[in-house]
Motif scaffolding. Structure first.
Motif, PDB file in Angstrom:
ATOM      1  N   GLN B   7      10.182   3.514 -12.511  1.00 20.35           N
ATOM      2  CA  GLN B   7       9.619   2.233 -11.742  1.00 20.35           C
ATOM      3  C   GLN B   7      10.715   1.779 -10.822  1.00 20.35           C
ATOM      4  O   GLN B   7      10.435   1.286  -9.647  1.00 20.35           O
ATOM      5  N   ALA B  24       2.659   4.058  -5.764  1.00 24.48           N
ATOM      6  CA  ALA B  24       2.336   4.414  -7.218  1.00 24.48           C
ATOM      7  C   ALA B  24       2.429   5.720  -7.479  1.00 24.48           C
ATOM      8  O   ALA B  24       2.120   6.408  -6.738  1.00 24.48           O
ATOM      9  N   MET B  32      -2.676   6.519 -13.808  1.00 25.25           N
ATOM     10  CA  MET B  32      -1.533   5.687 -13.246  1.00 25.25           C
ATOM     11  C   MET B  32      -0.628   6.061 -14.216  1.00 25.25           C
ATOM     12  O   MET B  32      -0.473   5.856 -15.396  1.00 25.25           O
ATOM     13  N   SER B  35       3.543   2.035 -11.031  1.00 22.15           N
ATOM     14  CA  SER B  35       3.142   1.500  -9.902  1.00 22.15           C
ATOM     15  C   SER B  35       4.277   0.239  -9.474  1.00 22.15           C
ATOM     16  O   SER B  35       4.651  -0.474 -10.328  1.00 22.15           O
ATOM     17  N   LEU B  37       3.255  -2.519  -6.817  1.00 24.18           N
ATOM     18  CA  LEU B  37       2.150  -2.983  -6.019  1.00 24.18           C
ATOM     19  C   LEU B  37       2.138  -4.456  -6.108  1.00 24.18           C
ATOM     20  O   LEU B  37       2.600  -5.183  -7.000  1.00 24.18           O
ATOM     21  N   ASP B  42      -4.964  -3.962  -6.394  1.00 26.42           N
ATOM     22  CA  ASP B  42      -5.643  -3.693  -7.865  1.00 26.42           C
ATOM     23  C   ASP B  42      -5.104  -2.250  -8.077  1.00 26.42           C
ATOM     24  O   ASP B  42      -5.467  -1.139  -7.400  1.00 26.42           O
ATOM     25  N   GLU B  43      -4.471  -2.173  -9.343  1.00 34.97           N
ATOM     26  CA  GLU B  43      -4.022  -0.508  -9.704  1.00 34.97           C
ATOM     27  C   GLU B  43      -4.939   0.496 -10.037  1.00 34.97           C
ATOM     28  O   GLU B  43      -5.105   1.295  -9.675  1.00 34.97           O
ATOM     29  N   ASP B  44      -6.054  -0.159 -10.476  1.00 39.15           N
ATOM     30  CA  ASP B  44      -7.113   0.747 -11.000  1.00 39.15           C
ATOM     31  C   ASP B  44      -7.770   1.239  -9.687  1.00 39.15           C
ATOM     32  O   ASP B  44      -8.282   2.658  -9.550  1.00 39.15           O
ATOM     33  N   GLY B  47      -5.336   4.049  -8.051  1.00 41.95           N
ATOM     34  CA  GLY B  47      -5.603   5.107  -9.067  1.00 41.95           C
ATOM     35  C   GLY B  47      -6.798   5.941  -8.639  1.00 41.95           C
ATOM     36  O   GLY B  47      -6.661   7.181  -8.418  1.00 41.95           O
TER      37      GLY B  47
END
Lengths: 120, 120
Positions: B7, B24, B32, B35, B37, B42-44, B47
């Motif tokens: 991180q 990320a 993932m 990340s 961000l 949006d993380e998804d 990914g």
């Protein structure tokens, strides 16, 4: 004829540096317009991979808030694939060797894409 | 802890230049790992798009005789998505603004990818 001029721009791009191995102009729906590919490089394969990358690249650029897609670069251990928009309706795909200098290559490719956009 | 170090590298990369917007670390099977961000990304989505680009990029690099995929760059009118291998098992995805200087950015990203590869 128009297609001969397109072909000439692609061949000039290939001749601009020994690092440029192949180039092709492909419609945004994935059909080959013209190509200057060396012996052993399959035109259908270049067309299919360009169309797939373009389609996914556009989606990824949109989903990740990057706006309209302008350029795609893949770097492999044995060289580059570079794609750049040529006007609204076509994409120029170029394959280059791994030791190519990217700055000069991008300039040459951008100029060729602009010339080609004016021809089609 | 290892994940905190990961991180930290991602956050340092984001802080290395105001042009870096997000980063990320994603496993090569598309999950993932960590990340950094900004709010609203949006993380998804990052990914999923990274995994799809990686998969198609690897196939295109292989089919077009470019060897193992090392780097993917998408340039949109509103910025860049850059992906680089981080060891054998992960990929570092970075989003950057459209006026980013690519040379410096590539250096910073490469260094971060090397640090991350040593951590995971």
């Amino acid at each position: 004829m128009r297609i001969e001029l397109v072909q000439q721009v692609l061949e000039e791009l290939n001749g601009s540096s020994p690092d440029v191995e192949a180039s092709a102009l492909i419609s945004t729906d994935g059909l080959m317009i013209a190509s200057a590919l060396p012996h052993g490089v399959d035109e259908d394969r270049v067309g299919a991979m360009s169309a797939a990358l373009l389609s996914l690249g556009e989606r990824a650029a949109r989903e990740l808030s990057r706006g309209t897609l302008e350029r795609v670069l893949l770097q492999g251990e044995r060289g580059y694939v570079i794609m750049i928009a040529s006007g609204e309706e076509a994409v120029l795909t170029v394959m280059a060797r791994q030791n190519a200098k990217l700055g000069l290559l991008f300039l040459d490719i951008k100029r060729a894409a602009e010339s080609l956009a004016g021809l089609i």
